[in-house]
Write a protein that holds these residues in place. Structure first.
Motif, short mmCIF file in Angstrom:
data_model
loop_
_atom_site.label_atom_id
_atom_site.label_comp_id
_atom_site.label_asym_id
_atom_site.label_seq_id
_atom_site.Cartn_x
_atom_site.Cartn_y
_atom_site.Cartn_z
N ILE A 61 56.27 40.81 54.32
CA ILE A 61 57.07 40.82 55.55
C ILE A 61 58.01 42.02 55.57
N THR A 62 58.62 42.34 54.42
CA THR A 62 59.54 43.48 54.38
C THR A 62 58.81 44.80 54.63
N GLN A 63 57.53 44.83 54.35
CA GLN A 63 56.75 46.05 54.54
C GLN A 63 56.27 46.24 55.97
N ILE A 64 56.15 45.14 56.72
CA ILE A 64 55.62 45.29 58.07
C ILE A 64 56.70 45.27 59.16
N LEU A 65 57.89 44.80 58.82
CA LEU A 65 58.95 44.74 59.82
C LEU A 65 59.98 45.84 59.58
N SER A 66 60.51 46.35 60.66
CA SER A 66 61.59 47.34 60.53
C SER A 66 62.82 46.63 59.96
N PRO A 67 63.72 47.38 59.33
CA PRO A 67 64.91 46.73 58.76
C PRO A 67 65.72 45.93 59.78
N GLU A 68 65.83 46.43 61.00
CA GLU A 68 66.62 45.72 62.01
C GLU A 68 65.94 44.41 62.42
N ILE A 69 64.63 44.45 62.65
CA ILE A 69 63.91 43.22 62.99
C ILE A 69 63.94 42.25 61.82
N ALA A 129 62.88 36.13 49.08
CA ALA A 129 62.07 37.22 48.52
C ALA A 129 62.09 38.43 49.44
N ALA A 130 62.20 38.19 50.74
CA ALA A 130 62.32 39.31 51.69
C ALA A 130 63.73 39.90 51.67
N HIS A 131 64.69 39.10 51.30
CA HIS A 131 66.10 39.51 51.33
C HIS A 131 66.53 40.27 50.07
N TYR A 132 66.10 39.79 48.91
CA TYR A 132 66.54 40.38 47.64
C TYR A 132 65.56 41.45 47.16
N PRO A 133 66.06 42.43 46.38
CA PRO A 133 65.21 43.52 45.92
C PRO A 133 64.14 43.12 44.90
N SER A 134 64.33 42.00 44.21
CA SER A 134 63.34 41.59 43.21
C SER A 134 62.79 40.20 43.54
N PRO A 135 61.64 40.16 44.21
CA PRO A 135 61.06 38.86 44.53
C PRO A 135 60.66 38.06 43.30
N ILE A 136 60.37 38.72 42.20
CA ILE A 136 60.03 38.00 40.97
C ILE A 136 61.23 37.19 40.49
N LEU A 137 62.42 37.79 40.55
CA LEU A 137 63.62 37.06 40.14
C LEU A 137 63.92 35.90 41.09
N VAL A 138 63.60 36.09 42.38
CA VAL A 138 63.78 35.00 43.34
C VAL A 138 62.83 33.85 42.99
N VAL A 139 61.57 34.17 42.69
CA VAL A 139 60.60 33.13 42.34
C VAL A 139 61.03 32.42 41.06
N ILE A 140 61.55 33.17 40.09
CA ILE A 140 62.07 32.54 38.88
C ILE A 140 63.21 31.58 39.24
N GLY A 141 64.11 32.03 40.10
CA GLY A 141 65.24 31.20 40.52
C GLY A 141 64.81 29.97 41.30
N THR A 142 63.90 30.14 42.25
CA THR A 142 63.48 28.99 43.05
C THR A 142 62.68 28.00 42.21
N THR A 143 61.90 28.51 41.28
CA THR A 143 61.17 27.62 40.37
C THR A 143 62.14 26.85 39.49
N LEU A 144 63.14 27.53 38.98
CA LEU A 144 64.16 26.88 38.18
C LEU A 144 64.89 25.81 39.01
N GLY A 145 65.20 26.12 40.26
CA GLY A 145 65.84 25.15 41.14
C GLY A 145 64.99 23.91 41.36
N MET A 146 63.69 24.11 41.53
CA MET A 146 62.78 22.97 41.69
C MET A 146 62.78 22.11 40.43
N MET A 147 62.76 22.76 39.28
CA MET A 147 62.73 22.01 38.02
C MET A 147 64.04 21.26 37.79
#
Length: 192
Positions: A61-69, A129-147
């Motif tokens: 999504i971050t690659q196809i949308l302009s920063p403003e959109i 993942a679209a908001h933060y610079p490291s989607p891998i860290l977001v996935v680690i965080g969201t997975t940890l939150g689920m657990m």
């Protein structure tokens, strides 16, 4: 390592998951099978797969949308998540009864993966993942939150769920999503 994105995504998903249908699914599976380890492993692998795909979608999504959109989409997504978080979840019978002959791990893996499709925690993972610079860290965080939210459900069962102040927890999660959305829309999102 950006601990900020891990902490925020962990906290938000932990709160959003309280009373969510996948947490209710964890209660049901634990009550039915009484085998904690395969249920927890099924939850872990289903979440990694599901949220990993959500992270990839967030990057795309971050690659196809302009920063403003993108800013408007993210801001409005967080506000929509705030509203969605206030709507109580319920588990549907077909989600709870899938794979009776498949074994506990496979049953948990498949039911959790499917139950998470389009769920608020998956959508939150896409947005973060679209908001933060490291989607891998977001996935680690969201997975940890689920657990953090679901493992106690496996061990403590339905009696614990009835004692949680779910309305308060959902209100706090909704408030955090709302603040994130407003801050993104106002371009003051460095806090989150």
């Amino acid at each position: 390592m950006d601990l900020h994105s891990i902490l925020v995504s962990t906290g938000i998903v932990t709160l959003a998951e309280m009373g969510d249908k996948t947490q209710l699914l964890a209660f049901l599976l634990a009550a039915k099978y009484k085998k904690s380890v395969p249920i927890i492993l099924g939850i872990l692998f289903a979440t990694i797969l599901n949220h990993g795909l959500a992270g990839i979608l967030g990057v795309w999504i971050t690659q196809i949308l302009s920063p403003e959109i993108l800013r408007w989409v993210l801001g409005l997504s967080f506000i929509a998540m705030a509203l969605w978080t206030l709507v109580p979840d319920k588990i549907e019978d077909e989600e709870a009864s899938f794979g009776v002959k498949s074994g506990v791990f496979i049953t948990t893996l498949v039911t959790f993966f499917l139950a998470e499709m389009g769920d608020k925690t998956q959508v939150a993972t896409i947005a973060m993942a679209a908001h933060y610079p490291s989607p891998i860290l977001v996935v680690i965080g969201t997975t940890l939150g689920m657990m953090i939210a679901d493992v106690p459900a496996v061990f403590l069962g339905n009696s614990f769920a009835k004692q949680l102040p779910l309305k308060l927890i959902h209100t706090i999660a909704a408030f955090i999503f709302l603040i994130m959305g407003v801050l993104v829309l106002l371009k003051i999102d460095q806090i989150f």
